[in-house]
Design an enzyme around this catalytic site. Structure first.
Site, PDB file in Angstrom:
ATOM      1  N   LEU A   1      -7.756  49.436  -0.694  1.00  0.00           N
ATOM      2  CA  LEU A   1      -7.516  48.090  -0.169  1.00  0.00           C
ATOM      3  C   LEU A   1      -7.897  48.031   1.306  1.00  0.00           C
ATOM      4  CD1 LEU A   1      -4.095  47.131  -1.778  1.00  0.00           C
ATOM      5  CD2 LEU A   1      -6.405  47.058  -2.734  1.00  0.00           C
TER       6      LEU A   1
ATOM      7  N   GLY B   1      -6.388  52.251  -3.468  1.00  0.00           N
ATOM      8  CA  GLY B   1      -6.911  51.183  -4.326  1.00  0.00           C
ATOM      9  C   GLY B   1      -8.224  51.568  -5.011  1.00  0.00           C
TER      10      GLY B   1
ATOM     11  N   ASN C   1      -2.809  57.882  -2.217  1.00  0.00           N
ATOM     12  CA  ASN C   1      -2.273  58.462  -0.988  1.00  0.00           C
ATOM     13  C   ASN C   1      -1.389  57.501  -0.199  1.00  0.00           C
ATOM     14  OD1 ASN C   1      -4.608  56.887  -0.500  1.00  0.00           O
ATOM     15  ND2 ASN C   1      -4.821  57.763   1.534  1.00  0.00           N
ATOM     16  N   GLU C   2      -0.916  56.430  -0.859  1.00  0.00           N
ATOM     17  CA  GLU C   2      -0.145  55.405  -0.148  1.00  0.00           C
ATOM     18  C   GLU C   2       0.955  55.994   0.739  1.00  0.00           C
ATOM     19  OE1 GLU C   2      -1.375  55.047  -3.087  1.00  0.00           O
ATOM     20  OE2 GLU C   2      -2.177  53.026  -3.269  1.00  0.00           O
TER      21      GLU C   2
HETATM   22  N1  CO8 Z   1      -9.561  49.337   5.116  1.00  0.00           N
HETATM   23  C1  CO8 Z   1     -10.142  48.862   6.231  1.00  0.00           C
HETATM   24  N2  CO8 Z   1     -10.940  49.590   7.023  1.00  0.00           N
HETATM   25  C2  CO8 Z   1     -11.185  50.853   6.664  1.00  0.00           C
HETATM   26  C3  CO8 Z   1     -10.618  51.426   5.506  1.00  0.00           C
HETATM   27  C4  CO8 Z   1      -9.771  50.603   4.704  1.00  0.00           C
HETATM   28  N3  CO8 Z   1      -9.196  51.046   3.577  1.00  0.00           N
HETATM   29  N4  CO8 Z   1     -11.032  52.708   5.414  1.00  0.00           N
HETATM   30  C5  CO8 Z   1     -11.833  52.919   6.468  1.00  0.00           C
HETATM   31  N5  CO8 Z   1     -11.932  51.823   7.220  1.00  0.00           N
HETATM   32  C6  CO8 Z   1     -12.722  51.641   8.451  1.00  0.00           C
HETATM   33  C7  CO8 Z   1     -12.400  52.685   9.507  1.00  0.00           C
HETATM   34  O1  CO8 Z   1     -11.281  52.297  10.270  1.00  0.00           O
HETATM   35  C8  CO8 Z   1     -13.681  52.681  10.309  1.00  0.00           C
HETATM   36  O2  CO8 Z   1     -13.679  51.553  11.144  1.00  0.00           O
HETATM   37  P1  CO8 Z   1     -14.411  51.589  12.587  1.00  0.00           P
HETATM   38  O3  CO8 Z   1     -15.861  51.880  12.292  1.00  0.00           O
HETATM   39  O4  CO8 Z   1     -14.162  50.244  13.145  1.00  0.00           O
HETATM   40  O5  CO8 Z   1     -13.748  52.690  13.360  1.00  0.00           O
HETATM   41  C9  CO8 Z   1     -14.762  52.477   9.243  1.00  0.00           C
HETATM   42  O6  CO8 Z   1     -14.103  51.869   8.134  1.00  0.00           O
HETATM   43  C10 CO8 Z   1     -15.413  53.772   8.779  1.00  0.00           C
HETATM   44  O7  CO8 Z   1     -14.382  54.690   8.401  1.00  0.00           O
HETATM   45  P2  CO8 Z   1     -14.468  56.274   8.693  1.00  0.00           P
HETATM   46  O8  CO8 Z   1     -15.121  56.505  10.026  1.00  0.00           O
HETATM   47  O9  CO8 Z   1     -13.127  56.847   8.481  1.00  0.00           O
HETATM   48  O10 CO8 Z   1     -15.512  56.710   7.541  1.00  0.00           O
HETATM   49  P3  CO8 Z   1     -15.643  58.150   6.866  1.00  0.00           P
HETATM   50  O11 CO8 Z   1     -16.914  58.078   6.105  1.00  0.00           O
HETATM   51  O12 CO8 Z   1     -15.455  59.242   7.868  1.00  0.00           O
HETATM   52  O13 CO8 Z   1     -14.400  58.244   5.851  1.00  0.00           O
HETATM   53  C11 CO8 Z   1     -12.909  57.397   4.159  1.00  0.00           C
HETATM   54  C12 CO8 Z   1     -14.324  57.368   4.769  1.00  0.00           C
HETATM   55  C13 CO8 Z   1     -12.661  58.744   3.504  1.00  0.00           C
HETATM   56  C14 CO8 Z   1     -12.850  56.301   3.120  1.00  0.00           C
HETATM   57  C15 CO8 Z   1     -11.888  57.166   5.301  1.00  0.00           C
HETATM   58  O14 CO8 Z   1     -12.282  56.036   6.038  1.00  0.00           O
HETATM   59  C16 CO8 Z   1     -10.486  56.947   4.825  1.00  0.00           C
HETATM   60  O15 CO8 Z   1      -9.803  57.882   4.471  1.00  0.00           O
HETATM   61  N6  CO8 Z   1     -10.029  55.671   4.883  1.00  0.00           N
HETATM   62  C17 CO8 Z   1      -8.680  55.305   4.586  1.00  0.00           C
HETATM   63  C18 CO8 Z   1      -8.535  55.120   3.140  1.00  0.00           C
HETATM   64  C19 CO8 Z   1      -7.125  54.773   2.776  1.00  0.00           C
HETATM   65  O16 CO8 Z   1      -6.183  55.463   3.088  1.00  0.00           O
HETATM   66  N7  CO8 Z   1      -6.994  53.641   2.088  1.00  0.00           N
HETATM   67  C20 CO8 Z   1      -5.718  53.202   1.642  1.00  0.00           C
HETATM   68  C21 CO8 Z   1      -5.641  51.730   1.679  1.00  0.00           C
HETATM   69  S1  CO8 Z   1      -4.084  51.194   1.005  1.00  0.00           S
HETATM   70  C22 CO8 Z   1      -4.367  50.888  -0.630  1.00  0.00           C
HETATM   71  O17 CO8 Z   1      -5.481  50.899  -1.105  1.00  0.00           O
HETATM   72  C23 CO8 Z   1      -3.224  50.590  -1.576  1.00  0.00           C
HETATM   73  C24 CO8 Z   1      -2.129  49.929  -0.913  1.00  0.00           C
HETATM   74  C25 CO8 Z   1      -1.027  49.573  -1.869  1.00  0.00           C
HETATM   75  C26 CO8 Z   1      -0.090  48.595  -1.224  1.00  0.00           C
HETATM   76  C27 CO8 Z   1       1.336  48.920  -1.375  1.00  0.00           C
HETATM   77  C28 CO8 Z   1       2.160  48.115  -0.433  1.00  0.00           C
HETATM   78  C29 CO8 Z   1       3.518  47.867  -0.828  1.00  0.00           C
END
Ligand code: CO8
Length: 252
Positions: A58, A103, A127-128
């Protein structure tokens, strides 16, 4: 859609990381509905057009610093995505060619079959908990239905992101392949699933999944309310801010 085979391929292309924003989810659901209504289409392969990432889950910016109305609209779109994929009449295969946290993992878990590129640098999981948030019950139910209760419990509590070989070992993905064989293998698996009569396969799928789908449908508004209340909390907003800062710092 390849009208000869009846197989569609949907390639996620929302750089940099295929995060599931409100726009992405809306377009995704419209595309899926079109395929669902296309009688010539019997199966869909989900994969990514972004190198090294299937989907980053997400879009965190949709859950941070916005109004409660926005959170509600976003959450309804997330629910809709899951209801459509998990309840799809088509054969659904995730061809996971990169990392797939949270997500992104849910999209894969909602398919009938998961094939992942064998690269140990690619990881997948719910990994939430690492973000200080909690996977909703229907994420959990979907996970339990794939890997079983004990494995799901441990993985959810630890917010584990499993490298591809480990994901295969715990049954989160069904098989691993070299990247160059991914699409070919997805087509072969699809052919195997499509060899059965659609109605028998669809009714069987529905039998296996109906209870979990019905549970969200029955509690949909309550689930939206829970999400908006939870995500609006000061402490949760703080956790998300820290997580986003951590993501940015990691780069430098
Ligand atoms: N949402 C928005 N922006 C994101 C996300 C995301 N999920 N993931 C990465 N970005 C952004 C980064 O902040 C970065 O932004 P900027 O260029 O402005 O600094 C850009 O995208 C590129 O990211 P990285 O430099 O980290 O790229 P890498 O290629 O090194 O890594 C990954 C890619 C592995 C995907 C890494 O970005 C990562 O681990 N991201 C986080 C993923 C994550 O933890 N997602 C969880 C989202 S929560 C969810 O899906 C379920 C929620 C359920 C809700 C429950 C509530 C009650």
């Amino acid at each position: 859609v390849d009208h000869e085979t009846g197989i569609a391929t949907m390639k996620f292309k929302s750089p940099p990381v295929n995060s599931l924003s409100l726009d992405f989810l809306t377009e995704f659901c419209i595309s899926l509905e079109k395929l669902e209504n296309d009688r010539a289409c019997r199966g869909v392969v989900f994969t990514s057009n972004v190198p090294k990432i299937f989907s980053s889950g997400l879009d965190i910016t949709e859950m941070y610093g916005k109004s409660t109305e926005h959170y509600a609209e976003f959450w309804r779109a997330v629910q809709e995505m899951w209801l459509r994929v998990y309840g799809s009449n088509m054969v659904t295969i995730a061809a996971i060619n990169g990392s797939s946290p949270a997500g992104g993992c849910l999209v894969a878990l909602s398919c009938d079959y998961r094939i992942m590129v064998e690269n140990p640098k690619f990881s997948i999981g719910l990994n939430e908990a690492q973000l200080g948030i909690v996977a909703p019950f229907w994420f959990k139910d979907t996970f339990v239905n794939v890997v079983g209760h004990r494995v799901a419990e441990r993985s959810l509590q630890l917010g584990s992101l499993h490298p591809a070989p480990e994901a295969h070992k715990i049954g989160l993905v069904d098989e691993l392949v070299p990247e160059e064989n991914l699409q070919e293998r997805a087509a072969a698996v699809m052919a195997q699933w499509l060899a059965l009569p659609d109605h028998a396969r669809q009714l069987t799928k529905s039998m296996m999944r109906r209870a979990v789908l019905d549970r969200l449908v029955a509690h949909r508004e309550e689930d939206i309310q829970n999400f908006t209340t939870f995500i609006s909390k000061e402490s949760i907003q703080k956790s998300l801010r820290m997580y986003m800062e951590m993501l940015k710092k990691k780069k430098h």
